[in-house]
Design an enzyme around this catalytic site. Sequence first.
Site, short mmCIF file in Angstrom:
data_model
loop_
_atom_site.label_atom_id
_atom_site.label_comp_id
_atom_site.label_asym_id
_atom_site.label_seq_id
_atom_site.Cartn_x
_atom_site.Cartn_y
_atom_site.Cartn_z
N ASP A 10 -5.84 15.71 40.44
CA ASP A 10 -5.26 14.47 39.94
C ASP A 10 -6.17 14.05 38.78
O ASP A 10 -7.32 14.48 38.68
CB ASP A 10 -5.20 13.38 41.02
CG ASP A 10 -4.22 12.26 40.62
OD1 ASP A 10 -3.87 12.18 39.41
OD2 ASP A 10 -3.81 11.46 41.49
C1 BGC Z 1 -1.73 9.71 39.26
C2 BGC Z 1 -0.89 10.98 39.22
C3 BGC Z 1 -0.44 11.23 37.82
C4 BGC Z 1 -1.66 11.34 36.94
C5 BGC Z 1 -1.33 11.60 35.48
C6 BGC Z 1 -2.84 9.75 38.24
O1 BGC Z 1 -3.46 8.51 38.14
O2 BGC Z 1 -2.27 9.54 40.55
O3 BGC Z 1 0.20 10.85 40.07
O4 BGC Z 1 0.37 12.36 37.76
O5 BGC Z 1 -2.38 10.12 36.98
O6 BGC Z 1 -0.82 10.47 34.88
#
Ligand code: BGC
Length: 759
Positions: A228
Site C-alpha cells: 500500500d
Molecule cells: C490506500 C490504497 C490506495 C493507495 C493509492 C492508499 O492510501 O490505502 O487503497 O490504492 O493509497 O492511492
Amino acid sequence: MTKAEEILGHMKLEEKAALSIGATAWTTTSIDRLGLPVLTMSDGPHGVRKTPEAGSMQIEALPATCFPTASCMSATWDVESVREMGRAIAEEAIALGVDVVLGPGVNMKRTPLCGRNFEYFSEDPFLAGELGVAWIDGIQSLGVGASLKHFAANNQETRRMTVSSEVDERTLREIYLPAFEAAVTRARPWTVMCCYNRVNGTYGSENRHLLTEILRDEWGFDGVTVSDWGAVHDRPKALAAGLELEMPGPRPRRAKHVVDAVGSGSLDETALDRAALRIIRTALHAAEAPKGAPFDAKAHHALARRIAARGMVLLKNDGILPLRAGGRIAVIGHAAEEAHFQGGGSSHMTTTQVDVPIEALKGLAGNAAVTYAEGYPADETARPDLIAAAVADARAADVALLYVALPTYKENEGSDRADLDLTAQQIKLIQAVTAAQPRSVVVLFNGSAVAMSEWIDGPAAVLEAWMAGQASGGAVADVLFGVVNPSGKLAETFPLRLEDTPAYLNHPGEEDRVRYGEGLFIGYRWYDATRKRVLFPFGFGLSYTTFAYGQPRVSAAEFDDTAGVTVSVDVTNTGSVAGDEIVQVYVHDRIAGLVRPEKELKGFARVHLEPGETRAVSIPLGFRAFAFFHPGHGRWVTEDGEFDLLVAASSADIRGAATVTLRSTADLPTLLTVASPPADWLADKRGRPLAAALIRELVPALKPVMGNQLEEGANGLDPVLPDFLLYMPLRDLLEFAAAVGGPDPDAIVARLETALAAS
Ligand code: BGC
C-alpha cells in the site's frame, strides 16, 4: 529462457533494487536499454483515478466514470453486473493508459464504524469473495490488471499505519482471508496489495506468513505483491518476507538499503531477483494490451445507472412506493441538489458527468409540481430555519422525499466514524417532516450501516441508496417511480445500536493493538449467536413484488465432502410486476468438534422473474461449504455428520430447509498425546479403542477408591469415568491409578505411543 529472465540476466544489482521501488507515485522503473516497459497503476476501485501526471499525488484526476462504490455494488449480489462493471473500468483504464487498477477491496466489514466500509463489499467472506472474483475477471478479461487489497485484516482506519490486528489463525482463515483466497485462486489478480497495519505484530509489508506462506505457497499466487502507498518501513526486510514492489517512489535511499543488504549478506539476492522477475513479467504482459482507444462515456454512465439501481435496497415501504407521476412533490435535503455518490480518500474520482438527483427525479415525475428545500446544511450547524421551511413544503405537498447523505467528514478514508448516527440536524429534519407529512420517503446516501431507531417509525418508506456513483441520482428516480423494481439486499447487518455490534468492545483497540475478540462472530454470525435483535438483517431487502419459495430439494441425501451437493428450489413471482429475487443458502452444522457460527452463507443466486413465473434455482455447495479451519491440523477439515441447508430470502427469513449427511473423506493424523485428557482420546477415531481398553484395565485399581463414582456405561460394558478423571491429562490418570495399585504408567505410555504411531 523467457524474455523476462533475459532482461533480468542483464540487470545490475542497482537496477534490480531500483525496480523494486516505484519510479514515481504511480509507475515502475523502465529500462530502455533492455526493452523493459513501465507499469502504470491508478486507483480504484469503483473507477479509474488517473492523475494527469504520472508523478503526482494530486487528488484532481482525469475524467472517468464513477461507478457505484462497493457499498452499492455488493448489495446487487450480482456477479454479472460486477463483471460488466469491471470490463467497463478496464475500457477506461485502456483509454487513460493505465495498466493496473488498484482494486477490488475485499476486507471484511468488521465494524460499521470503519470509515472505509464504502470501498468494501461485506461482513460475509463468501459474498465478498464471489464479488471480488467477478470484479477481477471483468477487468482482467480486457488485459488490464487488478490489485487485490488490502492484504489482510485491514478493518479500521483508526491508526491504520501502526495498529496491529490481533487475530487468531482460525478467525483469520475463516473470516478475513477467504475473500482474498477465492480471488487469488480463481481470478488470479496481477497484483495483491499489502495492508498498512500490522497483523499479530508484524506489518503487512513484512509479514512472511501472509505474503509467502499463505499467498504464494498455499494459494499459488504468481503475480506481484505491491505495498500500500507508504506501507514499507524496512525495504530489505519486506523483500525477504515476499513484498516485491514498494510504492510510491522514487526512494533512492531505500534502493541503496537493498543494495547494501545484498552486499552485506543480510538479504539473499534471490529474493530481489524473484521480485524483479515478477515485476518485469507483469510489465511485459501489460505492454501487450493495446492502450489509448477512447471509451464511451455515455454508455458507461448508463451502465453506472443500471448497476446503481440494482444495488439500492428498499428497507421499508407501506405501499407508498412506487410513486405515481404528477401531484405535488416536496423534495427536501441538500443531497437532492448536490449528489453524494462517492467517499473521500484515494478512491475519490473526477467524473465525466454527475446526475443532479432532483433533475433526474423531475425527468420521471411527469407534470408534478416539484419544490425544493435544503433541509440541512453541509456541516454540523443547527439550522431550525431550514427545518421549518422543509416542513412547510412537506405540508403543502402530496408526498415528501427526503434525500439524506451522511457527510463525508463523518465517513472517510483515514478515520473511523464515531457513531452510527446521521447528523443531529438530519435526525430532527426527518422527525419534523414525517410528523407533518406521513407520506414521506427517506432516501439515504452512505457507505455502511446507519442507526435509525430515532426516526424509522416516521417515514412511509426508506430507500438505502448508498454511495452509488455518478449516476445515482437517476437510479434513485428509477427506483422511486418503479422504472426499476428494487432488488438489492443488504450485504451487511444494520444494527439497532452501536453497542450491539460485534466489535463494540474491541474497536479501535488500545496502544496500537486491536484484539479481534469476537473471533469468528462478525456480522450476522454475531447477531445469530447472541440472539440480538437488529434493525435490518444481513441479506434483507424489499421489492415491489413478492416471491414464494417451494420446498428445497437436494441432489443427494448423503454425499462425500469432496463431491459436494446441490440444493435446488422453485421460486415464484407472486406479485404483479417483474422483479429479481436474491436466493441465499446458509449452512448449519448440527454437531461440530469446534465452536461454529450458527449458520454461514455458502451460496446465492439472483433470478429474474416475470409476474406469475416460476424458476428452479440450483446452488452447488462444495467441500468448503461444510469445512472449517482446524488450527491444530493447520488445514480445512470436515467432520462426518448432518447439516441443515437453509434456503432463505434473508439471514432472518429462512424459507425452507433440507438436511443432508456428509461423509468426511479426510484421513487426518491424530493430534492426541499422553498429555491429552481421556475425554479427547474417547472422542478420537484412533484413540477411542485404545482409551476404552485402557479404562477397563484401570477399573480394578480404581473401583475400590472410586466406588459408585465409576458408573457403568450406557452399553453396560465401558465404565464411564467421572469428569475429574475424564479431563485429567491421561498420563496423570495413569499416575493416579498406579498410586492405588494400577499398572506401571511408563509401560502403558510407551504402549499407547507405539499404538498411536501405528494407527
Ligand atoms: C490506500 C490504497 C490506495 C493507495 C493509492 C492508499 O492510501 O490505502 O487503497 O490504492 O493509497 O492511492
